[in-house]
Design a protein around this motif. Structure first.
Motif, PDB file in Angstrom:
ATOM      1  N   THR A   1      31.434 -29.101  52.126  1.00 29.79           N
ATOM      2  CA  THR A   1      31.479 -29.985  50.547  1.00 29.79           C
ATOM      3  C   THR A   1      31.905 -29.201  49.141  1.00 29.79           C
ATOM      4  O   THR A   1      31.864 -28.578  49.207  1.00 29.79           O
ATOM      5  CB  THR A   1      30.241 -30.452  50.876  1.00 29.79           C
ATOM      6  OG1 THR A   1      30.105 -31.231  49.692  1.00 29.79           O
ATOM      7  CG2 THR A   1      28.929 -29.553  50.469  1.00 29.79           C
ATOM      8  N   PRO A   2      32.803 -29.637  48.405  1.00 28.97           N
ATOM      9  CA  PRO A   2      33.253 -29.501  47.298  1.00 28.97           C
ATOM     10  C   PRO A   2      32.447 -29.587  46.165  1.00 28.97           C
ATOM     11  O   PRO A   2      32.571 -28.952  45.161  1.00 28.97           O
ATOM     12  CB  PRO A   2      34.708 -30.500  46.552  1.00 28.97           C
ATOM     13  CG  PRO A   2      34.435 -31.353  48.278  1.00 28.97           C
ATOM     14  CD  PRO A   2      33.675 -31.121  48.440  1.00 28.97           C
TER      15      PRO A   2
ATOM     16  N   ASN B   1      32.257 -22.884  47.661  1.00 33.43           N
ATOM     17  CA  ASN B   1      33.628 -23.458  48.043  1.00 33.43           C
ATOM     18  C   ASN B   1      33.926 -23.289  46.448  1.00 33.43           C
ATOM     19  O   ASN B   1      35.589 -23.037  47.443  1.00 33.43           O
ATOM     20  CB  ASN B   1      33.136 -24.978  49.055  1.00 33.43           C
ATOM     21  CG  ASN B   1      32.550 -24.054  49.829  1.00 33.43           C
ATOM     22  OD1 ASN B   1      32.153 -23.096  50.771  1.00 33.43           O
ATOM     23  ND2 ASN B   1      31.604 -25.412  49.899  1.00 33.43           N
ATOM     24  N   LEU B   2      34.042 -23.706  45.952  1.00 30.40           N
ATOM     25  CA  LEU B   2      35.630 -24.044  44.793  1.00 30.40           C
ATOM     26  C   LEU B   2      35.591 -22.728  43.624  1.00 30.40           C
ATOM     27  O   LEU B   2      36.607 -22.622  43.558  1.00 30.40           O
ATOM     28  CB  LEU B   2      35.210 -25.138  43.265  1.00 30.40           C
ATOM     29  CG  LEU B   2      35.425 -26.843  44.538  1.00 30.40           C
ATOM     30  CD1 LEU B   2      35.155 -28.269  43.479  1.00 30.40           C
ATOM     31  CD2 LEU B   2      36.593 -26.636  45.420  1.00 30.40           C
TER      32      LEU B   2
ATOM     33  N   ASP C   1      45.478 -23.456  47.407  1.00 32.56           N
ATOM     34  CA  ASP C   1      44.867 -24.002  47.392  1.00 32.56           C
ATOM     35  C   ASP C   1      43.141 -23.539  47.511  1.00 32.56           C
ATOM     36  O   ASP C   1      42.790 -23.105  47.889  1.00 32.56           O
ATOM     37  CB  ASP C   1      44.741 -24.253  49.309  1.00 32.56           C
ATOM     38  CG  ASP C   1      44.310 -25.491  49.448  1.00 32.56           C
ATOM     39  OD1 ASP C   1      43.690 -26.155  49.109  1.00 32.56           O
ATOM     40  OD2 ASP C   1      44.952 -25.649  50.816  1.00 32.56           O
ATOM     41  N   GLN C   2      42.931 -24.476  46.511  1.00 35.80           N
ATOM     42  CA  GLN C   2      41.476 -25.040  46.315  1.00 35.80           C
ATOM     43  C   GLN C   2      40.417 -25.404  47.610  1.00 35.80           C
ATOM     44  O   GLN C   2      39.789 -24.685  47.308  1.00 35.80           O
ATOM     45  CB  GLN C   2      41.593 -25.788  44.405  1.00 35.80           C
ATOM     46  CG  GLN C   2      41.468 -26.948  44.596  1.00 35.80           C
ATOM     47  CD  GLN C   2      40.879 -27.566  44.055  1.00 35.80           C
ATOM     48  OE1 GLN C   2      40.043 -27.264  43.055  1.00 35.80           O
ATOM     49  NE2 GLN C   2      41.415 -28.871  43.234  1.00 35.80           N
ATOM     50  N   TYR C   3      40.734 -25.817  47.845  1.00 38.94           N
ATOM     51  CA  TYR C   3      39.973 -26.186  49.292  1.00 38.94           C
ATOM     52  C   TYR C   3      40.080 -25.425  50.468  1.00 38.94           C
ATOM     53  O   TYR C   3      39.676 -25.628  51.225  1.00 38.94           O
ATOM     54  CB  TYR C   3      40.477 -27.644  49.744  1.00 38.94           C
ATOM     55  CG  TYR C   3      39.743 -28.206  48.823  1.00 38.94           C
ATOM     56  CD1 TYR C   3      38.430 -29.119  48.539  1.00 38.94           C
ATOM     57  CD2 TYR C   3      41.056 -29.916  48.081  1.00 38.94           C
ATOM     58  CE1 TYR C   3      38.306 -29.884  46.959  1.00 38.94           C
ATOM     59  CE2 TYR C   3      40.742 -30.399  46.616  1.00 38.94           C
ATOM     60  CZ  TYR C   3      39.518 -30.602  46.224  1.00 38.94           C
ATOM     61  OH  TYR C   3      39.388 -31.389  45.285  1.00 38.94           O
TER      62      TYR C   3
ATOM     63  N   ILE D   1      36.902 -24.279  52.394  1.00 39.16           N
ATOM     64  CA  ILE D   1      36.185 -25.396  53.099  1.00 39.16           C
ATOM     65  C   ILE D   1      36.808 -25.972  54.216  1.00 39.16           C
ATOM     66  O   ILE D   1      36.743 -25.890  55.341  1.00 39.16           O
ATOM     67  CB  ILE D   1      35.966 -26.640  51.815  1.00 39.16           C
ATOM     68  CG1 ILE D   1      35.954 -26.449  50.686  1.00 39.16           C
ATOM     69  CG2 ILE D   1      36.155 -27.536  53.208  1.00 39.16           C
ATOM     70  CD1 ILE D   1      35.337 -27.783  50.182  1.00 39.16           C
ATOM     71  N   LYS D   2      38.581 -25.638  54.183  1.00 35.51           N
ATOM     72  CA  LYS D   2      39.380 -26.037  55.792  1.00 35.51           C
ATOM     73  C   LYS D   2      38.782 -24.605  56.719  1.00 35.51           C
ATOM     74  O   LYS D   2      38.601 -24.617  57.911  1.00 35.51           O
ATOM     75  CB  LYS D   2      40.997 -25.208  54.821  1.00 35.51           C
ATOM     76  CG  LYS D   2      40.936 -26.598  54.146  1.00 35.51           C
ATOM     77  CD  LYS D   2      42.346 -27.013  53.766  1.00 35.51           C
ATOM     78  CE  LYS D   2      43.007 -28.138  52.228  1.00 35.51           C
ATOM     79  NZ  LYS D   2      44.099 -28.180  52.384  1.00 35.51           N
TER      80      LYS D   2
END
Length: 322
Positions: A276-277, A283-284, A294-296, A299-300
């Motif tokens: 979750t962001p 995570n961020l 890639d800021q995500y 998470i990926k």
């Protein structure tokens, strides 16, 4: 007696000092908004002491929080150019110091443990040295100060101002996400007081088949992960889902083992944290600090692990709680 409130004032003073630095940093195009955001936060640490002592109304704190929300929500905060070393200098310094770089970080938990386990028993004239009930928080505060001093010795940097500038740079990099865990914890308390857990319990009680404990286990674990994804904090999701399913269904109705149900249920919530962001500090913020494209990306990369762990948690409760 050393009170925890003194360390809260110290934290507030640090935020105010960094806000003053931001105000005069012309490399930051949004320096006024940044200074206002962190200055309000620092002032709240002092004003809240009067609120807890019933010497001042609490409404100004709410106004300050709303003002901070507007400053961040309307993108009125920014980041300046930090006064720091070049990449080549940092690489050379890291190569020279090696594993000694870990000494300041390890100092913090070491001092915290000593304060929480040993110093809390110290007395002067019958009065405890550390405020009763706040030994761990005080230990963390002492550990942070000790870690800073050790870091200055390890890297041979005698100027405290350098540490303040470096801290401000880190603060600007993290931005409003630094406060997200506290805000989400408050959200969890609001949900609990509002009776969200009771309502979820009524709904699931009507939908769950009678006696289907394995289905109930799956609903509990998946619900913990989903609520954590929404709220960004497993500790906030835990009272909601435990009040709805964990305690009344799995423990009281189906006589599940309390430590297994609750401990593994919390772990199921952590599976939601990985994807979750809303858990920005996990995570961020790392993506921003590492300047990932890639800021995500974190998470990926964590989705497969989260899915596998969630299945394992469901299996652990099903096998060992009944």
């Amino acid at each position: 007696m050393i009170k925890a409130e003194w360390f809260f004032w110290l934290v507030g003073a640090v935020f105010l000092a960094m806000a003053a630095q931001m105000l005069f940093d012309r490399s930051n195009p949004k320096r006024h908004g940044s200074a206002a955001f962190w200055g309000l936060l620092g002032a709240c640490f002092f004003y809240s002491s009067w609120v807890t002592e019933k010497k001042a109304p609490a409404e100004p704190l709410g106004v300050a929080v709303l003002a901070m929300v507007c400053l961040s929500g309307f993108n009125l905060t920014g980041r300046g150019v930090p006064r720091t070393t070049t990449t080549e200098q940092r690489v050379a310094s890291a190569a020279r110091l090696g594993n000694r770089l870990f000494i300041p970080a390890l100092t913090i938990p070491l001092v915290a443990v000593v304060c929480a386990s040993a110093v809390k028993h110290w007395r002067i004239g019958g009065t405890p040295v550390l405020e009763t009930g706040s030994e761990t928080i005080l230990g963390l505060g002492f550990g942070a100060i000790a870690g800073l001093l050790v870091a200055m010795v390890v890297v041979r940097e005698p100027r405290p101002s350098v540490s303040l500038h470096a801290g401000r740079s880190l603060l600007e990099s993290m931005g409003w996400a630094l406060l997200l865990p506290q805000l989400l914890a408050v959200l969890g308390s609001i949900f609990q007081v509002a009776g969200v857990g009771d309502q979820v319990g009524k709904i699931t009680g009507q939908l769950l088949p009678d006696g289907q404990k394995y289905v109930a286990v799956a609903v509990y674990c998946i619900g913990m992960a989903l609520f954590t994804i929404i709220m960004g904090n497993a500790f906030a999701a835990f009272p909601v889902m435990t009040a709805a399913i964990g305690w009344p269904v799995l423990i009281e109705q189906m006589h599940g083992d309390v430590p297994v149900v609750l401990a593994v249920g919390m772990l199921a919530g952590f599976c939601g944290t990985l994807v979750t962001p809303m858990a920005a500090n996990f995570n961020l913020v790392p993506a921003a600090l590492l300047e990932l494209k890639d800021q995500y990306g974190p998470i990926k990369a964590q989705i497969p692990t989260a899915g596998a762990l969630l299945v394992c948690n469901i299996a652990i409760i099903s096998l060992f709680a009944f």
